[in-house]
Design a protein around this motif. Structure first.
Motif, PDB file in Angstrom:
ATOM      1  N   ALA A  89       0.705  -1.110  -0.194  1.00  0.00           N
ATOM      2  CA  ALA A  89      -0.060  -0.182  -0.003  1.00  0.00           C
ATOM      3  C   ALA A  89       0.677   0.950   0.041  1.00  0.00           C
ATOM      4  N   ALA A  90       1.654   1.182   0.379  1.00  0.00           N
ATOM      5  CA  ALA A  90       2.558   2.465   0.665  1.00  0.00           C
ATOM      6  C   ALA A  90       3.661   2.573  -0.642  1.00  0.00           C
ATOM      7  N   ARG A  91       3.863   1.614  -1.653  1.00  0.00           N
ATOM      8  CA  ARG A  91       4.682   1.836  -3.011  1.00  0.00           C
ATOM      9  C   ARG A  91       4.847   3.206  -3.643  1.00  0.00           C
ATOM     10  N   GLY A  92       5.815   3.267  -4.006  1.00  0.00           N
ATOM     11  CA  GLY A  92       5.644   3.927  -5.342  1.00  0.00           C
ATOM     12  C   GLY A  92       5.964   5.694  -4.479  1.00  0.00           C
ATOM     13  N   ARG A  93       5.821   5.708  -3.032  1.00  0.00           N
ATOM     14  CA  ARG A  93       5.133   6.819  -2.559  1.00  0.00           C
ATOM     15  C   ARG A  93       7.041   7.028  -2.117  1.00  0.00           C
ATOM     16  N   GLY A  94       8.201   7.115  -2.430  1.00  0.00           N
ATOM     17  CA  GLY A  94       9.359   7.427  -2.233  1.00  0.00           C
ATOM     18  C   GLY A  94       9.732   7.009  -0.677  1.00  0.00           C
ATOM     19  N   HIS A  95       9.853   5.834  -0.084  1.00  0.00           N
ATOM     20  CA  HIS A  95       9.541   5.112   1.239  1.00  0.00           C
ATOM     21  C   HIS A  95      10.402   4.624   0.765  1.00  0.00           C
ATOM     22  N   GLY A  96      10.601   3.323  -0.059  1.00  0.00           N
ATOM     23  CA  GLY A  96      11.772   2.420  -0.289  1.00  0.00           C
ATOM     24  C   GLY A  96      13.037   3.403  -0.214  1.00  0.00           C
ATOM     25  N   ARG A  97      13.278   5.026  -1.109  1.00  0.00           N
ATOM     26  CA  ARG A  97      14.318   5.060  -1.212  1.00  0.00           C
ATOM     27  C   ARG A  97      14.735   5.846   0.414  1.00  0.00           C
ATOM     28  N   ALA A  98      13.543   6.869   0.631  1.00  0.00           N
ATOM     29  CA  ALA A  98      13.837   7.176   2.594  1.00  0.00           C
ATOM     30  C   ALA A  98      14.723   5.898   3.502  1.00  0.00           C
ATOM     31  N   MET A  99      13.773   5.043   2.939  1.00  0.00           N
ATOM     32  CA  MET A  99      14.024   3.814   4.156  1.00  0.00           C
ATOM     33  C   MET A  99      15.429   3.319   4.151  1.00  0.00           C
ATOM     34  N   VAL A 100      15.974   3.574   2.686  1.00  0.00           N
ATOM     35  CA  VAL A 100      17.283   2.511   2.244  1.00  0.00           C
ATOM     36  C   VAL A 100      18.137   4.479   3.333  1.00  0.00           C
ATOM     37  N   GLU A 101      17.945   4.714   2.334  1.00  0.00           N
ATOM     38  CA  GLU A 101      18.766   6.062   3.400  1.00  0.00           C
ATOM     39  C   GLU A 101      19.025   6.056   4.358  1.00  0.00           C
ATOM     40  N   ALA A 102      17.373   6.279   5.190  1.00  0.00           N
ATOM     41  CA  ALA A 102      17.809   6.185   6.553  1.00  0.00           C
ATOM     42  C   ALA A 102      18.885   4.952   7.061  1.00  0.00           C
ATOM     43  N   ALA A 103      18.708   4.295   6.545  1.00  0.00           N
ATOM     44  CA  ALA A 103      19.426   2.561   7.230  1.00  0.00           C
ATOM     45  C   ALA A 103      21.086   2.945   6.554  1.00  0.00           C
ATOM     46  N   LEU A 104      21.360   3.705   5.889  1.00  0.00           N
ATOM     47  CA  LEU A 104      22.814   3.854   5.536  1.00  0.00           C
ATOM     48  C   LEU A 104      23.356   4.782   6.454  1.00  0.00           C
ATOM     49  N   GLY A 105      22.125   5.740   6.659  1.00  0.00           N
ATOM     50  CA  GLY A 105      23.379   6.931   7.898  1.00  0.00           C
ATOM     51  C   GLY A 105      22.824   6.332   9.123  1.00  0.00           C
ATOM     52  N   THR A 106      22.388   4.836   9.232  1.00  0.00           N
ATOM     53  CA  THR A 106      22.343   4.384  10.699  1.00  0.00           C
ATOM     54  C   THR A 106      23.871   3.789  10.497  1.00  0.00           C
ATOM     55  N   ALA A 107      24.060   3.000   9.376  1.00  0.00           N
ATOM     56  CA  ALA A 107      25.174   1.671   9.236  1.00  0.00           C
ATOM     57  C   ALA A 107      26.780   2.676   8.759  1.00  0.00           C
ATOM     58  N   PHE A 108      26.840   4.080   8.658  1.00  0.00           N
ATOM     59  CA  PHE A 108      27.330   5.132   8.483  1.00  0.00           C
ATOM     60  C   PHE A 108      27.726   5.425   9.862  1.00  0.00           C
ATOM     61  N   ALA A 109      27.295   5.415  10.359  1.00  0.00           N
ATOM     62  CA  ALA A 109      27.115   6.467  11.955  1.00  0.00           C
ATOM     63  C   ALA A 109      28.311   5.225  13.060  1.00  0.00           C
ATOM     64  N   ASP A 110      28.301   4.517  12.585  1.00  0.00           N
ATOM     65  CA  ASP A 110      29.694   3.582  13.059  1.00  0.00           C
ATOM     66  C   ASP A 110      30.620   3.581  12.318  1.00  0.00           C
ATOM     67  N   PRO A 111      31.885   4.935  12.868  1.00  0.00           N
ATOM     68  CA  PRO A 111      33.239   4.976  11.716  1.00  0.00           C
ATOM     69  C   PRO A 111      33.797   4.234  11.556  1.00  0.00           C
ATOM     70  N   GLY A 112      33.850   2.725  12.097  1.00  0.00           N
ATOM     71  CA  GLY A 112      34.999   1.328  11.475  1.00  0.00           C
ATOM     72  C   GLY A 112      33.674   1.205  10.275  1.00  0.00           C
ATOM     73  N   VAL A 113      33.087   0.983   9.869  1.00  0.00           N
ATOM     74  CA  VAL A 113      31.598   0.254   8.766  1.00  0.00           C
ATOM     75  C   VAL A 113      32.439   1.376   7.259  1.00  0.00           C
ATOM     76  N   PRO A 114      33.654   0.423   6.930  1.00  0.00           N
ATOM     77  CA  PRO A 114      33.835   0.660   5.714  1.00  0.00           C
ATOM     78  C   PRO A 114      32.877   1.011   3.988  1.00  0.00           C
ATOM     79  N   ARG A 115      31.990   0.397   4.428  1.00  0.00           N
ATOM     80  CA  ARG A 115      31.102  -0.103   3.059  1.00  0.00           C
ATOM     81  C   ARG A 115      30.115  -1.322   3.743  1.00  0.00           C
ATOM     82  N   VAL A 116      29.019  -0.876   3.105  1.00  0.00           N
ATOM     83  CA  VAL A 116      27.694  -1.393   2.800  1.00  0.00           C
ATOM     84  C   VAL A 116      27.134  -2.242   2.008  1.00  0.00           C
ATOM     85  N   THR A 117      27.032  -3.886   1.879  1.00  0.00           N
ATOM     86  CA  THR A 117      26.458  -4.685   0.978  1.00  0.00           C
ATOM     87  C   THR A 117      25.364  -5.111   1.173  1.00  0.00           C
TER      88      THR A 117
END
Length: 168
Positions: A89-117
């Motif tokens: 019901a939420a597809r096509g509204r940019g939620h996927g992009r926003a979720m992944v961007e937020a997840a990347l922010g969470t992952a890279f908040a740790d300065p020891g994380v060099p990459r996300v796979t």
């Protein structure tokens, strides 16, 4: 606006309701080992089985769940993004992009994380395009990784470095 919060047991039934068949289940979960028919008990067991995996729920501005994903430690201090799912019901509204961007922010908040796979099935063009727009690059393709019915699916492995994410 999307906010990521920790998965709660009460979220299981909602997330399970977004999975409408075996193809959807396997596209979402790959070789995690879920079976069809999928139920909340499988999801709760999966979450409990690995405490290092962060299972996150994406909530919209009203606090309603619109998606979910996982982050877990991977090799060489990387973080693995997985189980990315947006409510039908939420597809096509940019939620996927926003979720992944937020997840990347969470992952890279740790300065020891060099990459996300991540891994995405080759036939899942919409997800692949989203990841590419966010800076992920293909590393490899594993042919015939998962069989669904009489079809074999190939898996594309992708990664995003901290430097690319930051735009350096």
């Amino acid at each position: 606006m999307i906010e990521l919060r920790a998965f709660e047991p009460a979220d299981a039934a909602t997330i399970v309701s977004w999975i409408d068949g075996l193809d959807t289940l396997v596209t979402w979960s790959g070789s995690v080992g879920f079976t069809w028919p999928f139920d909340a008990g499988q999801l709760l067991g999966f979450q409990a089985a690995n405490p290092t995996r962060r299972f996150l729920v994406a909530a919209d501005a009203a606090g309603s769940p619109v998606g979910s994903l996982t982050l877990r430690p991977d090799s060489d201090h990387s973080v693995r993004l997985g189980l990315v799912l947006v409510s039908p019901a939420a597809r096509g509204r940019g939620h996927g992009r926003a979720m992944v961007e937020a997840a990347l922010g969470t992952a890279f908040a740790d300065p020891g994380v060099p990459r996300v796979t991540l891994g995405v099935f080759a036939h899942n063009g919409g997800a692949r395009r989203l990841y590419e727009r966010l800076g992920f690059r293909q590393e490899s393709v594993d042919e015939r990784v998962t069989q669904v019915g009489d079809q074999w699916w190939s898996l594309v492995s992708m990664s995003l470095s901290r430097e690319t994410w930051r735009g350096e």
